[in-house]
Motif scaffolding. Sequence first.
Motif, PDB file in Angstrom:
ATOM      1  N   TRP A   7       3.658  -5.646  11.095  1.00 14.17           N
ATOM      2  CA  TRP A   7       2.485  -5.356  10.259  1.00 14.17           C
ATOM      3  C   TRP A   7       2.891  -4.825   8.876  1.00 14.17           C
ATOM      4  O   TRP A   7       2.399  -5.283   7.852  1.00 14.17           O
ATOM      5  CB  TRP A   7       1.633  -4.330  10.999  1.00 14.17           C
ATOM      6  CG  TRP A   7       0.381  -3.839  10.355  1.00 14.17           C
ATOM      7  CD1 TRP A   7       0.070  -3.789   9.029  1.00 14.17           C
ATOM      8  CD2 TRP A   7      -0.749  -3.305  11.033  1.00 14.17           C
ATOM      9  NE1 TRP A   7      -1.176  -3.234   8.841  1.00 14.17           N
ATOM     10  CE2 TRP A   7      -1.705  -2.923  10.064  1.00 14.17           C
ATOM     11  CE3 TRP A   7      -1.050  -3.073  12.379  1.00 14.17           C
ATOM     12  CZ2 TRP A   7      -2.936  -2.344  10.399  1.00 14.17           C
ATOM     13  CZ3 TRP A   7      -2.265  -2.500  12.705  1.00 14.17           C
ATOM     14  CH2 TRP A   7      -3.206  -2.145  11.720  1.00 14.17           C
ATOM     15  N   THR A   8       3.811  -3.866   8.840  1.00 15.69           N
ATOM     16  CA  THR A   8       4.150  -3.213   7.584  1.00 15.69           C
ATOM     17  C   THR A   8       5.360  -3.831   6.878  1.00 15.69           C
ATOM     18  O   THR A   8       5.836  -3.310   5.877  1.00 15.69           O
ATOM     19  CB  THR A   8       4.449  -1.722   7.824  1.00 15.69           C
ATOM     20  OG1 THR A   8       5.465  -1.593   8.836  1.00 15.69           O
ATOM     21  CG2 THR A   8       3.199  -0.987   8.284  1.00 15.69           C
ATOM     22  N   VAL A  32       0.462   3.161  12.616  1.00 21.03           N
ATOM     23  CA  VAL A  32       0.758   2.374  11.430  1.00 21.03           C
ATOM     24  C   VAL A  32      -0.161   2.758  10.267  1.00 21.03           C
ATOM     25  O   VAL A  32       0.254   2.717   9.104  1.00 21.03           O
ATOM     26  CB  VAL A  32       0.663   0.864  11.764  1.00 21.03           C
ATOM     27  CG1 VAL A  32      -0.753   0.466  12.061  1.00 21.03           C
ATOM     28  CG2 VAL A  32       1.230   0.019  10.641  1.00 21.03           C
ATOM     29  N   VAL A  33      -1.395   3.189  10.563  1.00 16.57           N
ATOM     30  CA  VAL A  33      -2.313   3.536   9.472  1.00 16.57           C
ATOM     31  C   VAL A  33      -1.967   4.867   8.829  1.00 16.57           C
ATOM     32  O   VAL A  33      -2.513   5.207   7.782  1.00 16.57           O
ATOM     33  CB  VAL A  33      -3.793   3.524   9.933  1.00 16.57           C
ATOM     34  CG1 VAL A  33      -4.177   2.166  10.488  1.00 16.57           C
ATOM     35  CG2 VAL A  33      -4.081   4.638  10.918  1.00 16.57           C
ATOM     36  N   VAL A  80       0.884   5.159   7.613  1.00 14.59           N
ATOM     37  CA  VAL A  80       1.780   4.645   6.580  1.00 14.59           C
ATOM     38  C   VAL A  80       1.034   3.715   5.629  1.00 14.59           C
ATOM     39  O   VAL A  80       1.150   3.813   4.411  1.00 14.59           O
ATOM     40  CB  VAL A  80       2.969   3.894   7.225  1.00 14.59           C
ATOM     41  CG1 VAL A  80       3.879   3.287   6.166  1.00 14.59           C
ATOM     42  CG2 VAL A  80       3.743   4.817   8.143  1.00 14.59           C
ATOM     43  N   THR A  81       0.292   2.786   6.202  1.00 14.39           N
ATOM     44  CA  THR A  81      -0.484   1.817   5.433  1.00 14.39           C
ATOM     45  C   THR A  81      -1.955   2.043   5.769  1.00 14.39           C
ATOM     46  O   THR A  81      -2.413   1.652   6.841  1.00 14.39           O
ATOM     47  CB  THR A  81      -0.080   0.377   5.789  1.00 14.39           C
ATOM     48  OG1 THR A  81       1.314   0.216   5.539  1.00 14.39           O
ATOM     49  CG2 THR A  81      -0.865  -0.627   4.961  1.00 14.39           C
ATOM     50  N   MET A  95      -6.008   2.131   6.168  1.00 14.88           N
ATOM     51  CA  MET A  95      -7.075   1.154   6.336  1.00 14.88           C
ATOM     52  C   MET A  95      -8.408   1.816   6.032  1.00 14.88           C
ATOM     53  O   MET A  95      -8.531   3.046   6.061  1.00 14.88           O
ATOM     54  CB  MET A  95      -7.080   0.590   7.765  1.00 14.88           C
ATOM     55  CG  MET A  95      -5.843  -0.220   8.102  1.00 14.88           C
ATOM     56  SD  MET A  95      -5.976  -1.044   9.716  1.00 14.88           S
ATOM     57  CE  MET A  95      -7.164  -2.340   9.333  1.00 14.88           C
ATOM     58  N   ASP A 151       5.110  -2.296  15.389  1.00 18.64           N
ATOM     59  CA  ASP A 151       3.858  -2.816  14.824  1.00 18.64           C
ATOM     60  C   ASP A 151       3.795  -4.330  14.697  1.00 18.64           C
ATOM     61  O   ASP A 151       2.923  -4.866  14.008  1.00 18.64           O
ATOM     62  CB  ASP A 151       3.614  -2.176  13.452  1.00 18.64           C
ATOM     63  CG  ASP A 151       4.672  -2.567  12.415  1.00 18.64           C
ATOM     64  OD1 ASP A 151       5.664  -3.225  12.793  1.00 18.64           O
ATOM     65  OD2 ASP A 151       4.502  -2.220  11.233  1.00 18.64           O
TER      66      ASP A 151
END
Length: 258
Positions: free
Chosen positions: A252-253, A143-144, A146-147, A149, A249
């Motif tokens: 999350w996103t 996921v990170v 894409v988004t 951290m 996720d």
Amino acid sequence: MRTDLTGQVIFITGAAGGIGSATARRLAREGASIVVADIDKAGAERVAAELPSALAVSLDVRKAADAERAVEATLERFGRIDVLVNNAGVNTFKDRVDIDAFPEEEWHRVVSIDLDGLYVVSRAVVRPMIERGRGRIVNIASVVGVTAMRLQSAFVAAKAGVIHLTRSMALELGPKGILVNSLAPGSVLTEGTKKLFYGEDGTFRAQMAGFMQHVPLGRPADVEEIAEGILFLCEPSNSYMTGHLLMVDGGWTAGFMF
């Protein structure tokens, strides 16, 4: 999810533990023969011993010679490779600092495994797939990718690279009969994340408790839940999906909770 993978030979990197071992067990339950590939040969052998049809191979994904040997051993045992799951990966645990202080050696360690290693193994495995005119590759991103951290710049960069590399591979290999997709887990409950986030003495336990308030499902995934997503991408009738990023996720996103 139920499917039939009987006769399929599935090569999984980083398969001695975590998501990799859960995936090996899940796909084996659907009839697949599993190549359990890991730098931890003893761990790979333990997982392989649980499965009805499996081969354990020692594999450091950074080493082309290791990848070639592992592919040769697989072809000798099973005659082909139908699916490659590029799961091997690491993250930064002790050196979670801003980019100006991020250790150079840690940057190279993470990128060499998470991105370079995926390239090394894919190159070795895809050659026999091309000869047969068919195959599948599932790349485990994050996921990170894409988004982003904070405090894990190498991991963020490597996983973003995995996502875009997947698309490039899909463009190149689709005409040769090979589907290439990626899967992005959110936070997953593994031995590593227990120590870092979810254990009683976890370094970032307090921060993660707050962060989970922004995840609609309010909890990390179990490794078995990620394995179900990988199974979907391996499913034989899922034959017109390539270049896709599957988010697993917990929402999350999807957007902000507040």
